[in-house]
Motif scaffolding. Structure first.
Motif, PDB file in Angstrom:
ATOM      1  N   TYR A 220       0.845  -1.205   0.000  1.00  0.00           N
ATOM      2  CA  TYR A 220       0.000   0.000   0.000  1.00  0.00           C
ATOM      3  C   TYR A 220       0.877   1.251   0.000  1.00  0.00           C
ATOM      4  CZ  TYR A 220      -3.276  -3.565   1.607  1.00  0.00           C
ATOM      5  OH  TYR A 220      -4.030  -4.708   1.722  1.00  0.00           O
ATOM      6  N   ASP A 222       0.493   4.159  -0.972  1.00  0.00           N
ATOM      7  CA  ASP A 222      -0.163   5.434  -0.692  1.00  0.00           C
ATOM      8  C   ASP A 222      -0.444   5.655   0.796  1.00  0.00           C
ATOM      9  OD1 ASP A 222      -0.178   5.977  -3.404  1.00  0.00           O
ATOM     10  OD2 ASP A 222      -2.169   5.076  -3.705  1.00  0.00           O
ATOM     11  N   GLU A 223      -0.228   4.640   1.623  1.00  0.00           N
ATOM     12  CA  GLU A 223      -0.539   4.742   3.051  1.00  0.00           C
ATOM     13  C   GLU A 223       0.446   5.631   3.812  1.00  0.00           C
ATOM     14  OE1 GLU A 223      -3.008   3.573   4.975  1.00  0.00           O
ATOM     15  OE2 GLU A 223      -4.071   2.853   3.207  1.00  0.00           O
ATOM     16  N   TYR A 225       3.088   4.759   5.480  1.00  0.00           N
ATOM     17  CA  TYR A 225       3.322   4.119   6.787  1.00  0.00           C
ATOM     18  C   TYR A 225       4.819   4.086   7.081  1.00  0.00           C
ATOM     19  CZ  TYR A 225       2.858   0.722  10.600  1.00  0.00           C
ATOM     20  OH  TYR A 225       2.885   0.103  11.820  1.00  0.00           O
TER      21      TYR A 225
END
Length: 248
Positions: A220, A222-223, A225
């Protein structure tokens, strides 16, 4: 599992594969009925005096085998999807009924789904069994550095004519009082405490991307993190030591 092993005849204890042990224990928990609902991963090892090691790993707990400053084996996690590990489950009937009503299915794995492997342990090997709170925050290389630092500082691994060798003091270091500390008074306990401490520090460090953070970034992107992952941290360390009577 402890009760099953304790109550088994001696002849049967020698032939209790870890998957069988896990299956019998799981059956007992389900039959007992005291656990209304819950789930758990599992990593179980059974060792023999000849150094044979059988391991059954289910889910994202796991183990690593270190040998003289090198990673000899590392177990792979079992997942249905990212961050969805295999696990043994006891699902309450109401939850099952509601899931079926909504047209879904409840993930529930069995001991037969565990990944079973066989290994040969050698004098001086370090075996680490841990939950995902360790693997999500520390890489194989970081674990190797932690263990190598402690094994070298304790003179359990020493530099010899042919490189790193197991010292003659290893047996004594693994006995009660082998390490002159009040609590971590064996080498294996010292290693376990060191790993737990490093994993805990990494889990709350927002600037240090651990293995979990890197996996999130891969799946992911786009997270955004970053940092560690706060999770349960449990570590069991075993050091393989040759029987004193077998030494030439």
């Amino acid at each position: 599992m402890a009760r099953i092993v304790k109550e088994s005849p001696y002849s049967e204890k020698r032939y209790l594969p870890p998957q069988t042990l896990l299956q019998n224990a799981y059956n007992g928990i389900v039959k007992d009925g005291k656990i209304e609902g819950g789930g758990s991963t599992a990593c179980i090892a059974v060792g023999s005096q000849d150094g044979t090691l059988q391991v059954a790993n289910l889910g994202d707990s796991g183990f690593i085998q270190l040998r003289l400053k090198a990673v000899h084996h590392f177990s792979n996690p079992q997942t249905h999807a990212f961050n969805t590990p295999y696990q043994l489950s006891v699902v309450p009937p109401k939850i099952l009924a509601l899931t079926r009503l909504l047209g879904g299915t409840q993930l529930s794995d069995s001991p037969a789904d565990s990944n079973d492997t066989n290994h040969q342990a050698r004098h001086g090997d370090v075996l680490i069994f841990a939950t995902d709170g360790v693997w999500d925050n520390l890489s194989q290389l970081e674990l190797l550095k932690i263990v190598s630092r402690q094994m070298t500082a304790s003179n359990a691994w020493v530099t010899g004519d042919s490189g790193t060798e197991v010292s003659n003091n290893l047996h004594d270091l693994t006995q009660e009082g082998g390490i002159p500390k009040q609590h971590e008074n064996t080498l294996q306990t010292l290693l376990a405490v060191s790993i737990v401490g490093e994993a805990k520090a990494a889990s709350i460090n927002t600037r240090r991307d651990g293995p979990f953070a890197k996996e999130v970034q891969r799946h992911y992107p786009d997270e955004n993190y970053h940092g560690g992952k706060v999770d349960d941290i449990c570590v069991v360390v075993a050091i393989v030591v040759k029987n004193e009577k077998d030494k030439s």
